[in-house]
Design an enzyme around this catalytic site. Sequence first.
Site, mmCIF file in Angstrom:
data_model
loop_
_atom_site.group_PDB
_atom_site.id
_atom_site.type_symbol
_atom_site.label_atom_id
_atom_site.label_comp_id
_atom_site.label_asym_id
_atom_site.label_seq_id
_atom_site.Cartn_x
_atom_site.Cartn_y
_atom_site.Cartn_z
ATOM 1 N N ASP A 66 6.385 -7.773 -6.959
ATOM 2 C CA ASP A 66 6.448 -6.636 -5.959
ATOM 3 C C ASP A 66 8.356 -7.583 -6.141
ATOM 4 O O ASP A 66 9.258 -8.094 -6.254
ATOM 5 C CB ASP A 66 5.573 -6.583 -5.162
ATOM 6 C CG ASP A 66 5.589 -7.261 -4.005
ATOM 7 O OD1 ASP A 66 6.555 -9.127 -4.219
ATOM 8 O OD2 ASP A 66 4.753 -7.819 -3.546
ATOM 9 N N HIS A 136 -2.619 -7.090 3.111
ATOM 10 C CA HIS A 136 -2.411 -6.230 1.804
ATOM 11 C C HIS A 136 -2.129 -7.108 0.564
ATOM 12 O O HIS A 136 -2.287 -8.605 1.373
ATOM 13 C CB HIS A 136 -0.424 -6.052 1.843
ATOM 14 C CG HIS A 136 0.771 -6.788 2.044
ATOM 15 N ND1 HIS A 136 2.069 -6.548 2.447
ATOM 16 C CD2 HIS A 136 0.428 -8.132 1.972
ATOM 17 C CE1 HIS A 136 2.988 -7.453 2.736
ATOM 18 N NE2 HIS A 136 1.672 -8.424 1.891
HETATM 19 P P1 PGA Z 1 4.211 -15.153 3.223
HETATM 20 O O1 PGA Z 1 3.866 -13.547 2.715
HETATM 21 O O2 PGA Z 1 3.330 -15.962 2.171
HETATM 22 O O3 PGA Z 1 5.378 -15.424 3.666
HETATM 23 O O4 PGA Z 1 2.957 -15.611 4.226
HETATM 24 C C1 PGA Z 1 2.988 -13.173 2.564
HETATM 25 C C2 PGA Z 1 1.937 -11.997 1.743
HETATM 26 O O5 PGA Z 1 2.875 -11.302 3.038
HETATM 27 O O6 PGA Z 1 1.971 -11.427 1.118
#
Ligand code: PGA
Length: 238
Positions: A66, A136
Amino acid sequence: MQLEVLPQSRWAGWLAEAWGELTASAASLRTCLPTGTTPAPLYDEVAARVARGEMSLAGCEVFLLDEYGGLPAGHPVRCDATLQRQLVDRVDLDPTRFHTIDVDAADLEAECRRYDGLIASEGLDLTLLGLGVNGHVGMNEPGSLPSSPTRVVELAPETREAARRYAADVEVEWGVTVGMDRILESRRVWLLVRGARKAGILRRTLQGPVGPECPASFLREHPEALVVADEEAAALLG
Ligand code: PGA
């Protein structure tokens, strides 16, 4: 969905070992990769193993999962710059086989179709995902369906907040994500989960109802989905 729970100290090593076995057994591995804080120690471990000659990503094709919109090219919080820094620059991946999403394209719908077509042409062998505190995966925010395509998305408040954790002055409102459809079509999906902050949403993902309120829960219907959690993230599992 298989679940592997590991002590924090073994989490990255276990994953790097499993990834290394896959890269060694396949001539080419089409891989979709996330950014964020979760995979950082795994990428460190993979870079160390590649440097020691114990693992190679030379046969891999890497697709970014993404990308944030509205940040200038090269901005350190952009997902392309982050994955470049965290992994691509440190391993033996052919840089022409690192595929990114052009969020600055004049026609974003066309760019989504281009990127999606590139993935769909031969599919994905391995998709790594972080788990958002709102459930998500990629930027498939709550409300996403198994059929949700690669598309432009409005980011949920929790996702905007996460971006501010990466850099305090960053305000992001939208992004482009690989669709739930391509994620669920991937031959293998590994959901990476670390830390007590994710314990509640991991329980919701694995033990709550399957549905769009928690898009990660759709992975339970995937035949080759694996959750790799550290003990802190798994603390609330019954
Ligand atoms: P993080 O984010 O690895 O920084 O906790 C995960 C996400 O929001 O997909």
